[in-house]
Design a protein around this motif. Sequence first.
Motif, PDB file in Angstrom:
ATOM      1  N   ASP A   1      -7.005  -0.753  -6.904  1.00 44.67           N
ATOM      2  CA  ASP A   1      -7.003   0.650  -6.529  1.00 44.67           C
ATOM      3  C   ASP A   1      -5.745   1.365  -6.996  1.00 44.67           C
ATOM      4  O   ASP A   1      -5.779   2.509  -7.433  1.00 44.67           O
ATOM      5  N   GLN A   2      -4.635   0.664  -6.886  1.00 41.66           N
ATOM      6  CA  GLN A   2      -3.315   1.281  -7.042  1.00 41.66           C
ATOM      7  C   GLN A   2      -2.767   1.167  -8.464  1.00 41.66           C
ATOM      8  O   GLN A   2      -1.947   1.969  -8.881  1.00 41.66           O
TER       9      GLN A   2
ATOM     10  N   GLN B   1       1.352   2.176 -12.955  1.00 39.11           N
ATOM     11  CA  GLN B   1       1.351   2.623 -11.557  1.00 39.11           C
ATOM     12  C   GLN B   1       2.230   3.861 -11.427  1.00 39.11           C
ATOM     13  O   GLN B   1       3.339   3.881 -11.945  1.00 39.11           O
ATOM     14  N   ARG B   2       1.724   4.863 -10.705  1.00 41.74           N
ATOM     15  CA  ARG B   2       2.451   6.126 -10.562  1.00 41.74           C
ATOM     16  C   ARG B   2       2.850   6.370  -9.107  1.00 41.74           C
ATOM     17  O   ARG B   2       2.124   7.026  -8.361  1.00 41.74           O
ATOM     18  N   PRO B   3       4.008   5.848  -8.679  1.00 38.22           N
ATOM     19  CA  PRO B   3       4.405   5.992  -7.272  1.00 38.22           C
ATOM     20  C   PRO B   3       4.473   7.454  -6.806  1.00 38.22           C
ATOM     21  O   PRO B   3       4.104   7.747  -5.672  1.00 38.22           O
TER      22      PRO B   3
ATOM     23  N   CYS C   1       3.414   6.059   2.318  1.00 35.38           N
ATOM     24  CA  CYS C   1       3.940   7.412   2.055  1.00 35.38           C
ATOM     25  C   CYS C   1       3.289   8.433   2.981  1.00 35.38           C
ATOM     26  O   CYS C   1       3.937   9.377   3.433  1.00 35.38           O
TER      27      CYS C   1
ATOM     28  N   ASN D   1       9.649   0.616  -9.276  1.00 34.31           N
ATOM     29  CA  ASN D   1       8.436   0.459 -10.089  1.00 34.31           C
ATOM     30  C   ASN D   1       8.697  -0.350 -11.355  1.00 34.31           C
ATOM     31  O   ASN D   1       7.947  -0.258 -12.326  1.00 34.31           O
TER      32      ASN D   1
ATOM     33  N   ASP E   1       2.709  10.010  -7.711  1.00 33.49           N
ATOM     34  CA  ASP E   1       1.352  10.513  -7.451  1.00 33.49           C
ATOM     35  C   ASP E   1       0.791   9.920  -6.163  1.00 33.49           C
ATOM     36  O   ASP E   1      -0.103  10.488  -5.542  1.00 33.49           O
ATOM     37  N   LEU E   2       1.306   8.747  -5.782  1.00 33.76           N
ATOM     38  CA  LEU E   2       0.835   8.102  -4.545  1.00 33.76           C
ATOM     39  C   LEU E   2       1.618   8.606  -3.327  1.00 33.76           C
ATOM     40  O   LEU E   2       1.411   8.143  -2.217  1.00 33.76           O
TER      41      LEU E   2
ATOM     42  N   ASP F   1       0.840  -1.200   0.000  1.00 32.61           N
ATOM     43  CA  ASP F   1       0.000   0.000   0.000  1.00 32.61           C
ATOM     44  C   ASP F   1       0.884   1.262   0.000  1.00 32.61           C
ATOM     45  O   ASP F   1       1.214   1.833   1.047  1.00 32.61           O
TER      46      ASP F   1
ATOM     47  N   LYS G   1       0.378   4.346  -0.948  1.00 33.07           N
ATOM     48  CA  LYS G   1      -0.209   5.599  -0.462  1.00 33.07           C
ATOM     49  C   LYS G   1      -0.200   5.671   1.072  1.00 33.07           C
ATOM     50  O   LYS G   1       0.194   6.696   1.646  1.00 33.07           O
ATOM     51  N   SER G   2      -0.604   4.577   1.711  1.00 35.87           N
ATOM     52  CA  SER G   2      -0.644   4.596   3.191  1.00 35.87           C
ATOM     53  C   SER G   2       0.760   4.740   3.755  1.00 35.87           C
ATOM     54  O   SER G   2       0.984   5.502   4.714  1.00 35.87           O
TER      55      SER G   2
END
Length: 389
Positions: free
Chosen positions: A296-297, A187-189, A165, A179, A191-192, A160, A162-163
């Motif tokens: 989601d990711q 996937q755009r790390p 980060c 990535n 942006d997350l 996860d 986003k969580s």
Amino acid sequence: MALYKSNNKNEPGENTRAIHHGKSFAEGTGCVMPPIFQTSTFEHGNIEGFDYTRSGNPNFKILEKVLISLEGCKYGTVFSSGVSAITAIAASLTNQDVILCEENLYGCTIRLFEKIFKNYGLEIISIDFTKTSNIDKISELKPSMIWLESPTNPLLKIIDIKSICGKAKQDNIPVVVDNTFSTCLLQRPLDLGATISLLSTTKYINGHSDALGGAVLTNDKNWQDRMIFSQKSLGLQPSPFDCWLITRGVKTLKLRLKQQVKNASEIADFLALNPLIDSVRYPFRSDHPQFHLAKDQMKAGGAMITANIKGDLEQTFLFCKNLKYFTMAESLGGIESLICHPSTMTHASISSNRKAKLGIGDNLIRFSIGCEDFVDLKDDIQQSLNQLL
Ligand SMILES: Cc1ncc(COP(=O)(O)O)c(C=O)c1O
């Protein structure tokens, strides 16, 4: 496959951005493809500001521009391999800094951290980031850096980003996301919330298994400065020719990925129905442990599949060797399908105890699905499984 669209309506699409690399540094010649600037040095005082290829070359700049544009970020630096890109980042840390890692990383990343950087005083802590309680440990451990892969190599765990980060940001901890398995199209790390998105461009970005490269992408000027410094002071620069090949390869990234992802999702379903296969892992299958997070990711499930054969080491090797269209080889992401036995190949340098704990056993195989026709890949897998009966 719906891939990322630009946030900017006026920006061209991904195919266009990958194909039109912009400035060729050969103005006035009309060349459609950029030349290979096969030069070690440049005349002092030239307009473009090049001096010596260890610290920059037009072919680096051309490739960096495409990768920056696809990732939608501010800065990018290219390196001679994915491992060089990892080295560039880790070498920016100092004695007693702590890297908090997801426990399942590419084998050579673990080897580099544990067998090289530990000797220079870096401390490495590995945890299972799929456990929420471990994400909470970030504020307790306060590491100097967090290192993630998602999907992980080879188990395809989805982390996860986003969580993690979000937690890391509370203490200003930089987060690196390797990535390589997804690329910025899936996937755009950044942006997350990640600080750095790292790529082995050897894989999907180049896509033709004929060059090695790495890249570090970021919006953080400070990290960009560190990467330029690492590139020239550690001698981690790529060759102009490899950059030229990767610039050519990336032009078809989206086209290749579409075919690879379609093939992979169908192969994963086919494998799951086969009685000789014990289990299959593919991020966009509903039986994947982090299926909802993956949906989601990620924009698509990627083109890597991990499976366990019902059999021992010998039978697993037999299966790999009897395949016709899947070459048993290290690496991934090319147009040609590959099969790998992580325990004795990509993760051979990891201790047996650690592999056992992670679940990298004798009967684990990793498919990198290529662009061939699905039916040929499926029939090939079937004929090889039949030989185990
Ligand atoms: C996830 C991941 N990161 C980094 C690397 C290293 O890349 P390279 O082989 O270009 O050094 C690999 C190689 O397989 C990889 O799978």
